[in-house]
Design an enzyme around this catalytic site. Structure first.
Site, PDB file in Angstrom:
ATOM      1  N   HIS A  68     106.097 159.266  59.548  1.00 27.73           N
ATOM      2  CA  HIS A  68     105.729 158.586  60.781  1.00 27.73           C
ATOM      3  C   HIS A  68     106.460 159.295  61.926  1.00 27.73           C
ATOM      4  CE1 HIS A  68     104.613 154.417  58.958  1.00 27.73           C
ATOM      5  NE2 HIS A  68     104.364 155.379  58.098  1.00 27.73           N
ATOM      6  N   GLU A 112     104.395 153.341  51.014  1.00 25.64           N
ATOM      7  CA  GLU A 112     105.225 153.507  52.206  1.00 25.64           C
ATOM      8  C   GLU A 112     106.677 153.133  51.924  1.00 25.64           C
ATOM      9  OE1 GLU A 112     103.758 152.800  56.171  1.00 25.64           O
ATOM     10  OE2 GLU A 112     105.344 151.304  56.456  1.00 25.64           O
ATOM     11  N   HIS A 140      96.356 144.682  68.014  1.00 25.84           N
ATOM     12  CA  HIS A 140      97.767 144.980  68.284  1.00 25.84           C
ATOM     13  C   HIS A 140      98.383 143.814  69.047  1.00 25.84           C
ATOM     14  CE1 HIS A 140     101.366 146.936  69.833  1.00 25.84           C
ATOM     15  NE2 HIS A 140     101.161 147.912  68.972  1.00 25.84           N
ATOM     16  N   THR A 161     108.724 155.667  57.304  1.00 26.87           N
ATOM     17  CA  THR A 161     108.699 155.085  58.634  1.00 26.87           C
ATOM     18  C   THR A 161     109.771 155.676  59.547  1.00 26.87           C
ATOM     19  OG1 THR A 161     110.151 153.253  58.007  1.00 26.87           O
ATOM     20  CG2 THR A 161     107.785 152.932  57.712  1.00 26.87           C
TER      21      THR A 161
END
Length: 282
Positions: free
Chosen positions: A71, A11, A142, A42
């Site tokens: 993303h 990433e 989360h 991202t």
């Protein structure tokens, strides 16, 4: 890719300065020879890096051998904006999207738009072409979820509509495997790729962990604190811990590994070599 075997991926984030852009370009050149299955890019809060993300994704798609997965967040976006972004990605031959709710703008704006939850973005993407759709998973829940049970049910609903998930980083393999077991109990067996971050800057990763709702292990914090004045030793410990976590995840049957690079190559290359990522996939 996931149907064919384990994936090993990386990433990156869009650079915000010229110097950061040069660093990222150097990192891409150094990591491309590893042959990652795919690389993700991202997308800033409230779409704050929309153009930079698209630019990096386009560069990777056109100028490297790597497969990019952008993303895409929906908070503070209108439906037509998302459609335009998808059309742009389709035009350069992309097939994969990581669909996220995202955060409100960091400038304190309202973040008003046509979406509230990632499931709404997934539905739009699913209805706008033949995409492979990934979603985010949080092994420890989360940070905005009221409890772990509701978080798991929400993740199961997302995965019912999507194809796979990539986790936020975490530091205990047991948290990942517990999440997979919880999902299986809810009838979900789609692949969930664990995300791992090597700690090369302790204060930075501790801050990320707080934002992500991940527990930064006390024993790791202690080890890093003891060598805080020796950056090379911090990096060595971080890579060592990450290698051990990656190996435990693979031994436990994880469908792949996703490494958070923070746009630097050294730790990722060391993990790749030590664990043997990218060799013949089981």
């Amino acid at each position: 890719m996931l149907a064919a075997g384990r994936t090993y991926s990386l990433e990156f984030g869009p650079p915000r300065t010229d110097e950061a852009a040069r660093t990222l370009e150097k990192t891409l050149v150094e990591l491309e020879p590893l042959g990652p299955s795919f690389v993700s890019v991202t997308y800033g809060a409230g779409g704050s890096t929309r153009d930079q993300t698209a630019g990096i994704v386009g560069h990777i798609a056109r100028d490297t051998s790597m497969t990019p997965m952008p993303h895409l967040t929906c908070v503070a976006h209108r439906r037509h904006e998302i459609v335009d972004i998808l059309d742009g990605y389709r035009a350069i031959g992309l097939d994969n999207i990581l669909a996220l709710a995202g955060d409100a703008p960091s400038d304190g704006g309202s973040g008003e738009g046509d979406f509230r939850y990632a499931i709404e973005l997934i539905e739009l993407v699913r209805g706008h072409g033949d995409w492979s759709i990934g979603v985010a998973a949080h092994p420890e829940g989360h940070p905005r979820s009221p409890d772990l049970g509701s978080d798991r049910r929400h993740l199961a609903a997302k995965l019912a509509a999507a194809d796979f998930a990539v986790t936020q980083f975490f530091f205990r393999a047991s948290d990942y495997f517990a999440m997979v077991e919880d999902l299986a109990a809810l009838g979900v067996t789609k692949p969930v790729i664990p995300g791992v971050i090597p700690v090369t800057n302790a204060s930075q990763v501790e801050r990320f962990a707080r934002l992500a709702g991940a527990d930064f292990p006390a024993d790791l914090a202690r080890r890093l604190t003891e060598v805080a004045d020796r950056p090379d030793e911090v990096r060595r410990i971080g890579v060592e811990v990450a290698c051990a976590l990656v190996q435990e995840l693979l031994d436990g049957g994880a469908p792949g590994i996703h490494l958070y690079t923070l746009n630097f190559s050294r730790a990722a290359k060391e993990i790749w070599a030590t664990v043997g990522l990218g060799r013949a996939r089981p």
